[in-house]
Design a protein around this motif. Structure first.
Motif, PDB file in Angstrom:
ATOM      1  N   ARG A  48      -4.488  11.201 -20.800  1.00  0.00           N
ATOM      2  CA  ARG A  48      -4.979  10.702 -22.070  1.00  0.00           C
ATOM      3  C   ARG A  48      -6.357  11.315 -22.408  1.00  0.00           C
ATOM      4  NH1 ARG A  48      -2.189   6.041 -23.799  1.00  0.00           N
ATOM      5  NH2 ARG A  48      -0.293   5.657 -22.126  1.00  0.00           N
ATOM      6  N   ALA A  49      -6.983  11.389 -21.348  1.00  0.00           N
ATOM      7  CA  ALA A  49      -8.521  12.157 -21.484  1.00  0.00           C
ATOM      8  C   ALA A  49      -8.293  13.305 -22.117  1.00  0.00           C
ATOM      9  CB  ALA A  49      -9.596  12.174 -20.250  1.00  0.00           C
ATOM     10  N   ALA A  50      -7.343  14.129 -21.534  1.00  0.00           N
ATOM     11  CA  ALA A  50      -7.218  15.557 -21.960  1.00  0.00           C
ATOM     12  C   ALA A  50      -6.791  15.978 -23.445  1.00  0.00           C
ATOM     13  CB  ALA A  50      -6.423  16.394 -20.890  1.00  0.00           C
ATOM     14  N   VAL A  51      -6.738  14.969 -24.286  1.00  0.00           N
ATOM     15  CA  VAL A  51      -6.069  15.192 -25.407  1.00  0.00           C
ATOM     16  C   VAL A  51      -7.215  15.866 -26.244  1.00  0.00           C
ATOM     17  CG1 VAL A  51      -4.627  13.247 -25.444  1.00  0.00           C
ATOM     18  CG2 VAL A  51      -6.621  12.769 -26.344  1.00  0.00           C
ATOM     19  N   CYS A  52      -8.360  15.731 -26.008  1.00  0.00           N
ATOM     20  CA  CYS A  52      -9.297  16.401 -26.905  1.00  0.00           C
ATOM     21  C   CYS A  52      -9.423  18.005 -26.774  1.00  0.00           C
ATOM     22  CB  CYS A  52     -10.813  15.858 -26.354  1.00  0.00           C
ATOM     23  SG  CYS A  52     -11.125  16.087 -24.665  1.00  0.00           S
ATOM     24  N   ALA A  73      -4.033   9.056 -30.819  1.00  0.00           N
ATOM     25  CA  ALA A  73      -3.712   7.623 -30.841  1.00  0.00           C
ATOM     26  C   ALA A  73      -3.094   6.934 -29.677  1.00  0.00           C
ATOM     27  CB  ALA A  73      -3.043   7.234 -32.211  1.00  0.00           C
ATOM     28  N   GLY A  74      -2.687   8.001 -28.635  1.00  0.00           N
ATOM     29  CA  GLY A  74      -2.453   7.399 -27.435  1.00  0.00           C
ATOM     30  C   GLY A  74      -0.780   7.125 -27.469  1.00  0.00           C
ATOM     31  N   MET A  75      -0.052   7.740 -28.440  1.00  0.00           N
ATOM     32  CA  MET A  75       1.407   7.867 -28.320  1.00  0.00           C
ATOM     33  C   MET A  75       1.757   9.297 -27.779  1.00  0.00           C
ATOM     34  SD  MET A  75       1.830   5.116 -30.365  1.00  0.00           S
ATOM     35  CE  MET A  75       3.537   5.577 -30.693  1.00  0.00           C
ATOM     36  N   LEU A  76       3.204   8.953 -27.106  1.00  0.00           N
ATOM     37  CA  LEU A  76       3.594   9.923 -26.281  1.00  0.00           C
ATOM     38  C   LEU A  76       4.126  11.110 -27.209  1.00  0.00           C
ATOM     39  CD1 LEU A  76       4.399  10.923 -23.442  1.00  0.00           C
ATOM     40  CD2 LEU A  76       6.518   9.974 -23.842  1.00  0.00           C
ATOM     41  N   PRO A  88       6.775  14.319 -23.600  1.00  0.00           N
ATOM     42  CA  PRO A  88       7.029  13.757 -22.207  1.00  0.00           C
ATOM     43  C   PRO A  88       7.068  14.732 -21.148  1.00  0.00           C
ATOM     44  CG  PRO A  88       9.229  13.813 -23.718  1.00  0.00           C
ATOM     45  CD  PRO A  88       8.088  13.899 -24.385  1.00  0.00           C
ATOM     46  N   ASP A  89       7.304  15.964 -21.480  1.00  0.00           N
ATOM     47  CA  ASP A  89       7.385  17.033 -20.408  1.00  0.00           C
ATOM     48  C   ASP A  89       5.990  17.761 -20.058  1.00  0.00           C
ATOM     49  OD1 ASP A  89      10.156  16.683 -20.211  1.00  0.00           O
ATOM     50  OD2 ASP A  89      10.608  18.103 -21.835  1.00  0.00           O
ATOM     51  N   ALA A  90       5.047  17.333 -20.835  1.00  0.00           N
ATOM     52  CA  ALA A  90       3.848  17.885 -20.697  1.00  0.00           C
ATOM     53  C   ALA A  90       2.917  17.454 -19.586  1.00  0.00           C
ATOM     54  CB  ALA A  90       3.050  17.910 -22.166  1.00  0.00           C
TER      55      ALA A  90
END
Length: 633
Positions: free
Chosen positions: A458-462, A506-509, A512-514
């Protein structure tokens, strides 16, 4: 029978001739207590922001128009040492909250609340508002642990004014003003608000109250909506709901905020329902005035009055900047407002100069999105020490204690000066406040190895997905703030940017394979999914803010009462001297022949050793004033 027959009655149109007038609405939002053009963290004046500069624009905008009203849209009372240290209980300050003093001085017509107004508790907020000489509204926050409760503040205001028409004649107009704040306040500040407040959905609340306001005599309705612009479909509890709010029937204008965006703005937000050329959201006139006094929202409603009813015939919206990226001279600050705040300003300077420790190395966040930041590790270590002390003698004492924190200042919408930059040498209270600029408290969460891996995904979404072998690709997603990027001290790992983000902002998946997180280890050994740890983090993150999940109460093993800044002060005082960089916690997975671009503060060029890496090339300045660096992966 002729038209001059005296038996004929005048037509209704003749009885009520059309009246034309312009109502100018001025707006500030997300001031975060940036009143004077002064950076208390860096101890530097003459900054290109602050309400004192906005006040100069307010004075000019008032002089241009006959009928003018001024509003603030929340997140005004928190954000700098002026508010977060001086205005707090126990500081010795006995005057009104400095932000309230400033708003009284400028003659605001009304204000709404933002989520950060609740950071110091309900009692503190209500006490601060007692000095306000303007009304404050909030429609969707009720007192009590469950609905129905009593409104915390007036849910809406009916502001009656006499406005001048195009011929100078005066006419009555009642402006209904409805204040709204994200429901997430009860989660983000659960420690202060649990059992005291109930938050209702913003859109549902407005849908119910707008017709009621019309029935009670509102000629026009303005929303003070402390919420940003999201493209997602309208759903209950939506945090950034400006578009569905603006789409509600009966709303004439909306002042938005919360997300620190500017609207309308060239090259700004563009998506369905957003029209920057027309200055509308969902077809409704709208403005959003950035943050910390960077802009003044100006919304001109051109009105017609027929048969006793006012209607908006046309409008003009703009966001006036106090400083342009291409200009070397921001508008001057208002001297009268500066004089009104002088005592509070001097008191703040005295308070934040208190010594708290020493650093053997510079602490900055210029490269925090590209490498492990020593500044962030001061916070993680303070959290770790405090949580270890709190868990001593409990059943959790034997578990490994880790610590998570982001860099809180990484430029972005805050601009090229919005970075922590603390030189080596003595540390004072202002430096501790700079390292953790929000009044969060410490939480301890009992998490598994799988939970920690998910946390880091989640941290790496940026970060954007990077094509191996590609050159000069932008590293960071500009729509995701850097304060989303947590590192976890006590672990080591790599981030593989060739993989797409697993989650959305927004934290939505999303995929799923990433899996971006590689080689996750603790004490040099791979972390097993079932292994158990205790993670020190702040209350805002533990509540599920941003892309992070909200954790159930069974996961919480510690909830602190002391704000993070004071924990950092305690740590610095007990440590004495902060040492230089240690082994990095994380790295990017190498991609030979690949380069990325990072926009950071120009101060990086003066930070000792920051640009000594052989993999970093300084490419000069961007149009927005950032230093652009090329990084070899």
């Amino acid at each position: 029978m002729t038209s001059h027959d005296p038996s004929l009655k005048p037509s209704p149109q003749a009885q009520t001739p059309t009246v034309r007038a312009t109502l100018r609405l001025l707006a500030t939002t997300d001031l975060h207590a940036n009143l004077l053009p002064y950076d208390y963290y860096a101890d530097k004046g003459d900054q290109p922001y602050g309400l004192a500069r906005t006040a100069t624009l307010i004075r000019a905008a008032r002089a241009e128009a006959e009928n003018v009203m001024l509003f603030d849209n929340g997140d005004a009372l928190q954000g700098t040492p002026l508010s977060d240290i001086t205005a707090q209980t126990g500081s010795g300050w006995t005057g009104a909250h400095p932000v309230i003093t400033a708003m009284n001085h400028l003659g605001y017509d009304a204000a709404g609340l933002g989520n950060h107004e609740f950071n110091f508790g309900l009692g503190w907020l209500m006490q601060a508002l007692t000095a306000a000489r303007f009304p404050v509204t909030c429609a969707n926050i009720l007192t009590g642990p469950e609905a129905p409760g009593r409104p915390l503040l007036p849910p809406y205001l009916m502001l009656s004014r006499q406005i001048a028409d195009s011929h100078g004649r005066r006419h009555p107009l009642t402006l209904g003003v409805l204040g709204l704040v994200p429901t997430q306040i009860t989660v983000w500040d659960t420690y202060h608000l649990a059992g005291q407040l109930t938050a209702q959905d913003m859109v549902q609340t407005a849908r119910r109250l707008v017709p009621q306001m019309r029935r009670e005599g509102a000629d026009l309705i303005l929303m003070l909506a402390h919420t940003g612009i999201d493209a997602g479909p309208d759903h209950p509890g939506m945090e950034n709901a400006a578009l569905p709010l603006a789409a509600l029937p009966g709303v004439n204008a909306i002042i938005a905020g919360h997300s620190h965006q500017v609207f309308p703005e060239d090259g700004g937000v563009r998506q369905a329902g957003v029209d920057p050329e027309a200055g509308t959201l969902s077809g409704t006139p709208a403005v959003m005035a950035g943050f910390r006094g960077s802009h003044l929202g100006v919304l001109d409603l051109n009105l017609v009055r027929q048969h006793g009813k006012w209607q908006v015939q046309s409008h003009r919206a703009e966001a006036r900047a106090v400083a342009s990226a291409r200009s070397h001279a921001p508008v001057p600050p208002d001297p009268a407002l500066g004089a009104a705040l002088r005592v509070a300003h001097d008191a703040t300077l005295a308070l934040i100069s208190r010594p708290v420790g020493h650093s053997a190395a510079p602490l900055h966040t210029y490269l925090a999105m590209a490498e492990c930041s020593a500044a962030v590790r001061v916070v993680t270590r303070a959290q770790r020490v405090a949580l270890r002390r709190a868990l001593a003698g409990t059943v959790h004492e034997g578990l490994p204690i880790l610590s998570a924190s982001p860099p809180f200042k990484t430029g972005g919408r805050g601009g090229p000066q919005h970075f922590t930059d603390i030189p080596a040498g003595p540390l004072s209270l202002r430096h501790a406040a700079d390292l953790c600029g929000f009044p969060n408290t410490l939480c301890g969460l009992r998490l598994s190895g799988a939970d920690l891996r998910d946390w880091l995904e989640r941290a790496a979404v940026c970060f954007r997905q990077i094509t191996p072998g590609g050159t000069d690709q932008m590293l960071c997603d500009p729509d995701i703030p850097g304060h989303v990027f947590d590192l976890i001290d006590g672990l080591s790992y790599r981030i593989d940017l060739s993989v797409p983000p697993r989650y959305t902002a927004a934290g939505m998946l999303a995929d799923p394979d990433a899996r971006r997180i590689r080689d996750l280890c603790h004490d040099g050994r791979p972390v097993k999914d079932g292994a158990m740890f205790v993670l020190a983090t702040n209350s805002y993150r533990a509540s599920g803010a941003g892309p992070y999940r909200a954790w159930p109460a069974t996961t919480l093993v510690y909830q602190g009462r002391t704000i993070m800044r004071d924990l950092v002060v305690d740590h610095l005082q007990s440590t004495g001297t902060v040492q230089g960089p240690s082994a990095p916690i994380w790295r990017f997975t190498p991609m030979p022949g690949t380069s990325v671009l990072l926009d950071t503060g120009p101060g990086v060029r003066q930070a000792p050793g920051a640009l000594d890496h052989v993999d970093i090339t300084d490419l000069g300045q961007t149009d927005c004033g950032f230093a652009r660096l090329r990084l070899a992966l």
